[in-house]
Write an enzyme that holds these catalytic residues in place. Sequence first.
Site, PDB file in Angstrom:
ATOM      1  N   SER A   1      20.083 -63.532  83.293  1.00  0.00           N
ATOM      2  CA  SER A   1      21.724 -63.518  82.985  1.00  0.00           C
ATOM      3  C   SER A   1      22.122 -64.215  84.266  1.00  0.00           C
ATOM      4  CB  SER A   1      22.477 -62.186  82.700  1.00  0.00           C
ATOM      5  OG  SER A   1      21.857 -61.534  81.807  1.00  0.00           O
TER       6      SER A   1
HETATM    7  N1  SAH Z   1      18.679 -58.053  81.816  1.00  0.00           N
HETATM    8  C1  SAH Z   1      17.923 -59.132  81.713  1.00  0.00           C
HETATM    9  C2  SAH Z   1      18.447 -60.067  80.870  1.00  0.00           C
HETATM   10  C3  SAH Z   1      17.774 -60.082  79.482  1.00  0.00           C
HETATM   11  S1  SAH Z   1      18.082 -61.267  78.335  1.00  0.00           S
HETATM   12  C4  SAH Z   1      17.648 -59.589  83.075  1.00  0.00           C
HETATM   13  O1  SAH Z   1      18.231 -59.356  84.028  1.00  0.00           O
HETATM   14  O2  SAH Z   1      16.856 -60.513  83.344  1.00  0.00           O
HETATM   15  C5  SAH Z   1      17.945 -60.035  76.857  1.00  0.00           C
HETATM   16  C6  SAH Z   1      16.724 -59.425  76.874  1.00  0.00           C
HETATM   17  O3  SAH Z   1      16.748 -58.659  75.670  1.00  0.00           O
HETATM   18  C7  SAH Z   1      15.514 -60.490  75.986  1.00  0.00           C
HETATM   19  O4  SAH Z   1      14.489 -60.177  77.105  1.00  0.00           O
HETATM   20  C8  SAH Z   1      15.252 -59.989  74.915  1.00  0.00           C
HETATM   21  O5  SAH Z   1      13.785 -60.127  74.495  1.00  0.00           O
HETATM   22  C9  SAH Z   1      15.715 -58.599  74.888  1.00  0.00           C
HETATM   23  N2  SAH Z   1      16.001 -57.895  73.519  1.00  0.00           N
HETATM   24  C10 SAH Z   1      16.593 -58.393  72.501  1.00  0.00           C
HETATM   25  N3  SAH Z   1      16.561 -57.387  71.489  1.00  0.00           N
HETATM   26  C11 SAH Z   1      15.944 -56.266  71.915  1.00  0.00           C
HETATM   27  C12 SAH Z   1      15.661 -54.991  71.345  1.00  0.00           C
HETATM   28  N4  SAH Z   1      16.148 -54.693  70.052  1.00  0.00           N
HETATM   29  N5  SAH Z   1      15.187 -54.124  72.233  1.00  0.00           N
HETATM   30  C13 SAH Z   1      14.903 -54.283  73.226  1.00  0.00           C
HETATM   31  N6  SAH Z   1      14.917 -55.565  73.925  1.00  0.00           N
HETATM   32  C14 SAH Z   1      15.614 -56.722  73.148  1.00  0.00           C
END
Ligand code: SAH
Length: 213
Positions: free
Chosen positions: A61
């Site tokens: 993000s």
């Molecule tokens: N917080 C992260 C940004 C993540 S982007 C950072 O600091 O880099 C969102 C993430 O959510 C992705 O890696 C995606 O794979 C994950 N995601 C999506 N659906 C999900 C689910 N049902 N359970 C766990 N992770 C999930």
Amino acid sequence: MTDAAERKMRFLYALRSRGVTDPAVLSAMERIDRGLFVKGLFAERAYEDTPLPIACGQTISQPSVVGLMTQALNVGPRDKVLEIGTGSGYQAAILSQLARRVYTVERHRRLVREAQEVFDALDLTNITAIVADGSRGLPEQAPFDRIIVTAAAEDPPGPLLAQLREGGIMVLPVGQSDAVQSLIRVTRTASGYDYEELRPVRFVPLVEGLGQD
Ligand code: SAH
């Protein structure tokens, strides 16, 4: 001033100018180097206020969004926090500076492995990273004082609402995954849930089930 010091000063200035003003959040973001969470070609852009691609087709993000979400979560030193969507691990690392313990859940094994390597290198021992479908929350560790979701669902997932402690706060994007979503803050009260809309955001979708890699 060295290049690194100047880069850090600009990074913090950009956060402040976008509304990240909580001193504890700013100090956590000063301590945790975002450059460690961005790999390969994009690493040199780690200090820009922009989202960047990471493995498995996901994104780290935008730093100001990480700051604003962390600030809205109002984390205290005794809090047990749940993050859904570990991704690069950057948001979890920031939370680890403010909370007692952070559980972070990710559906892609590879992202958990890579994030864990950075947590180990930084000696962030109060983070537990787990491969699971975060749309179900983490019932075995519930209830949580704070929950943050970094992927967008159409509505707040029921299991996450249920795993929030009374008086607890959850911050998450909601809305159609291919459109601009709304960042909302949910507070659990004695009688139900209060909802507050914070700002428009854009996140990758919350997907059910485990990833292929
Ligand atoms: N917080 C992260 C940004 C993540 S982007 C950072 O600091 O880099 C969102 C993430 O959510 C992705 O890696 C995606 O794979 C994950 N995601 C999506 N659906 C999900 C689910 N049902 N359970 C766990 N992770 C999930």
